[in-house]
Design a protein around this motif. Structure first.
Motif, PDB file in Angstrom:
ATOM      1  N   HIS A  44       0.857  -1.179   0.000  1.00 13.69           N
ATOM      2  CA  HIS A  44       0.000   0.000   0.000  1.00 13.69           C
ATOM      3  C   HIS A  44       0.898   1.236   0.000  1.00 13.69           C
ATOM      4  N   PRO A  45       0.531   2.304  -0.736  1.00 13.70           N
ATOM      5  CA  PRO A  45       1.405   3.492  -0.811  1.00 13.70           C
ATOM      6  C   PRO A  45       1.753   4.075   0.557  1.00 13.70           C
ATOM      7  N   ARG A  46       0.828   4.028   1.512  1.00 18.79           N
ATOM      8  CA  ARG A  46       1.124   4.557   2.838  1.00 18.79           C
ATOM      9  C   ARG A  46       2.194   3.703   3.515  1.00 18.79           C
ATOM     10  N   ALA A  47       2.156   2.394   3.320  1.00 16.33           N
ATOM     11  CA  ALA A  47       3.176   1.509   3.886  1.00 16.33           C
ATOM     12  C   ALA A  47       4.526   1.760   3.218  1.00 16.33           C
ATOM     13  N   GLN A  48       4.531   2.097   1.943  1.00 17.99           N
ATOM     14  CA  GLN A  48       5.789   2.384   1.253  1.00 17.99           C
ATOM     15  C   GLN A  48       6.452   3.629   1.828  1.00 17.99           C
ATOM     16  N   ARG A  49       5.659   4.632   2.163  1.00 18.17           N
ATOM     17  CA  ARG A  49       6.237   5.857   2.724  1.00 18.17           C
ATOM     18  C   ARG A  49       6.787   5.617   4.121  1.00 18.17           C
ATOM     19  N   ARG A  50       6.109   4.780   4.912  1.00 19.49           N
ATOM     20  CA  ARG A  50       6.540   4.547   6.288  1.00 19.49           C
ATOM     21  C   ARG A  50       7.757   3.652   6.375  1.00 19.49           C
ATOM     22  N   ASP A  51       7.883   2.701   5.488  1.00 22.07           N
ATOM     23  CA  ASP A  51       8.927   1.694   5.633  1.00 22.07           C
ATOM     24  C   ASP A  51       9.573   1.361   4.288  1.00 22.07           C
ATOM     25  N   PRO A  52      10.477   2.227   3.820  1.00 24.13           N
ATOM     26  CA  PRO A  52      11.099   1.953   2.525  1.00 24.13           C
ATOM     27  C   PRO A  52      11.939   0.686   2.530  1.00 24.13           C
ATOM     28  N   GLY A  53      12.490   0.313   3.663  1.00 26.03           N
ATOM     29  CA  GLY A  53      13.270  -0.918   3.733  1.00 26.03           C
ATOM     30  C   GLY A  53      12.411  -2.146   3.470  1.00 26.03           C
ATOM     31  N   ARG A  54      11.204  -2.138   3.977  1.00 26.33           N
ATOM     32  CA  ARG A  54      10.290  -3.251   3.735  1.00 26.33           C
ATOM     33  C   ARG A  54       9.901  -3.289   2.263  1.00 26.33           C
ATOM     34  N   ARG A  55       9.707  -2.121   1.663  1.00 27.57           N
ATOM     35  CA  ARG A  55       9.370  -2.062   0.240  1.00 27.57           C
ATOM     36  C   ARG A  55      10.498  -2.661  -0.594  1.00 27.57           C
ATOM     37  N   LEU A  56      11.740  -2.319  -0.235  1.00 31.28           N
ATOM     38  CA  LEU A  56      12.884  -2.873  -0.965  1.00 31.28           C
ATOM     39  C   LEU A  56      12.999  -4.376  -0.749  1.00 31.28           C
ATOM     40  N   GLY A  57      12.717  -4.815   0.458  1.00 31.78           N
ATOM     41  CA  GLY A  57      12.827  -6.231   0.762  1.00 31.78           C
ATOM     42  C   GLY A  57      11.751  -7.070   0.115  1.00 31.78           C
ATOM     43  N   HIS A  58      10.552  -6.513  -0.046  1.00 32.67           N
ATOM     44  CA  HIS A  58       9.446  -7.271  -0.633  1.00 32.67           C
ATOM     45  C   HIS A  58       9.378  -7.134  -2.143  1.00 32.67           C
ATOM     46  N   GLY A  59      10.102  -6.188  -2.703  1.00 28.78           N
ATOM     47  CA  GLY A  59      10.018  -5.936  -4.140  1.00 28.78           C
ATOM     48  C   GLY A  59      10.245  -7.152  -5.017  1.00 28.78           C
ATOM     49  N   PRO A  60      11.283  -7.935  -4.773  1.00 27.60           N
ATOM     50  CA  PRO A  60      11.535  -9.077  -5.666  1.00 27.60           C
ATOM     51  C   PRO A  60      10.679 -10.304  -5.363  1.00 27.60           C
ATOM     52  N   LEU A  61       9.853 -10.268  -4.334  1.00 30.35           N
ATOM     53  CA  LEU A  61       9.078 -11.448  -3.956  1.00 30.35           C
ATOM     54  C   LEU A  61       7.773 -11.555  -4.728  1.00 30.35           C
ATOM     55  N   ARG A  62       7.389 -12.797  -5.007  1.00 30.11           N
ATOM     56  CA  ARG A  62       6.062 -13.030  -5.571  1.00 30.11           C
ATOM     57  C   ARG A  62       5.046 -12.904  -4.442  1.00 30.11           C
ATOM     58  N   ARG A  63       3.800 -12.663  -4.794  1.00 26.43           N
ATOM     59  CA  ARG A  63       2.756 -12.421  -3.804  1.00 26.43           C
ATOM     60  C   ARG A  63       2.662 -13.566  -2.787  1.00 26.43           C
ATOM     61  N   ASP A  64       2.752 -14.803  -3.220  1.00 25.04           N
ATOM     62  CA  ASP A  64       2.615 -15.920  -2.288  1.00 25.04           C
ATOM     63  C   ASP A  64       3.870 -16.148  -1.438  1.00 25.04           C
ATOM     64  N   ASP A  65       4.972 -15.476  -1.741  1.00 23.94           N
ATOM     65  CA  ASP A  65       6.188 -15.591  -0.939  1.00 23.94           C
ATOM     66  C   ASP A  65       6.330 -14.491   0.106  1.00 23.94           C
ATOM     67  N   VAL A  66       5.465 -13.485   0.064  1.00 26.87           N
ATOM     68  CA  VAL A  66       5.594 -12.338   0.970  1.00 26.87           C
ATOM     69  C   VAL A  66       5.473 -12.735   2.444  1.00 26.87           C
ATOM     70  N   PRO A  67       4.530 -13.598   2.849  1.00 26.96           N
ATOM     71  CA  PRO A  67       4.461 -13.926   4.285  1.00 26.96           C
ATOM     72  C   PRO A  67       5.760 -14.495   4.841  1.00 26.96           C
ATOM     73  N   SER A  68       6.395 -15.406   4.135  1.00 27.13           N
ATOM     74  CA  SER A  68       7.655 -15.948   4.639  1.00 27.13           C
ATOM     75  C   SER A  68       8.785 -14.933   4.502  1.00 27.13           C
ATOM     76  N   GLY A  69       8.697 -14.037   3.548  1.00 25.72           N
ATOM     77  CA  GLY A  69       9.725 -13.014   3.380  1.00 25.72           C
ATOM     78  C   GLY A  69       9.638 -11.910   4.409  1.00 25.72           C
ATOM     79  N   SER A  70       8.468 -11.738   5.026  1.00 24.55           N
ATOM     80  CA  SER A  70       8.339 -10.681   6.025  1.00 24.55           C
ATOM     81  C   SER A  70       8.671 -11.176   7.423  1.00 24.55           C
ATOM     82  N   THR A  71       8.707 -12.474   7.626  1.00 23.90           N
ATOM     83  CA  THR A  71       9.004 -13.023   8.945  1.00 23.90           C
ATOM     84  C   THR A  71      10.462 -12.804   9.322  1.00 23.90           C
ATOM     85  N   THR A  72      11.360 -13.055   8.409  1.00 25.76           N
ATOM     86  CA  THR A  72      12.791 -12.957   8.712  1.00 25.76           C
ATOM     87  C   THR A  72      13.212 -11.553   9.131  1.00 25.76           C
ATOM     88  N   PRO A  73      12.837 -10.489   8.402  1.00 25.65           N
ATOM     89  CA  PRO A  73      13.240  -9.157   8.874  1.00 25.65           C
ATOM     90  C   PRO A  73      12.661  -8.805  10.242  1.00 25.65           C
TER      91      PRO A  73
END
Length: 109
Positions: A7-36
């Motif tokens: 969501h654009p509001r989430a992108q403004r608040r957390d650019p690091g998360r945006r960079l980290g999730h950028g290369p992930l496919r939609r179904d890989d995001v839950p496991s990709g957000s756990t590690t950080p």
């Protein structure tokens, strides 16, 4: 599936998360957000413990002046660690400005 878009509001608040999730496919995001999240919580816990040990070891059983020095030294260490962490944060790529969506009249969806 396509790439996940935050969501654009989430992108403004957390650019690091945006960079980290950028290369992930939609179904890989839950496991990709756990590690950080885990790394962030463990790192904060370790940092707090180290600063607590530093403060306790420098000011334990000492007079008021020595305890004040222990707090001063501990705050300097905290500031140095913060400055050290700011270096990679400043090296993050700049965010591209996206065009703002057109304004809608009040009361419309």
């Amino acid at each position: 599936m396509g790439r996940h878009r935050l969501h654009p509001r989430a992108q403004r608040r957390d650019p690091g998360r945006r960079l980290g999730h950028g290369p992930l496919r939609r179904d890989d995001v839950p496991s990709g957000s756990t590690t950080p999240n885990i790394v962030s919580q463990v790192g904060a816990s370790i940092g707090t413990a180290l600063l607590s040990v530093l403060l306790a070891s420098n000011g334990a059983g000492a007079g008021v002046a020595r305890q004040a020095d222990a707090f001063r030294d501990t705050y300097w260490w905290a500031a140095a660690l913060l400055a050290l962490a700011a270096i990679p944060a400043l090296l993050l790529p700049a965010r591209r400005r996206e065009a703002a969506p057109p304004a809608r009249p009040h009361g419309t969806r």
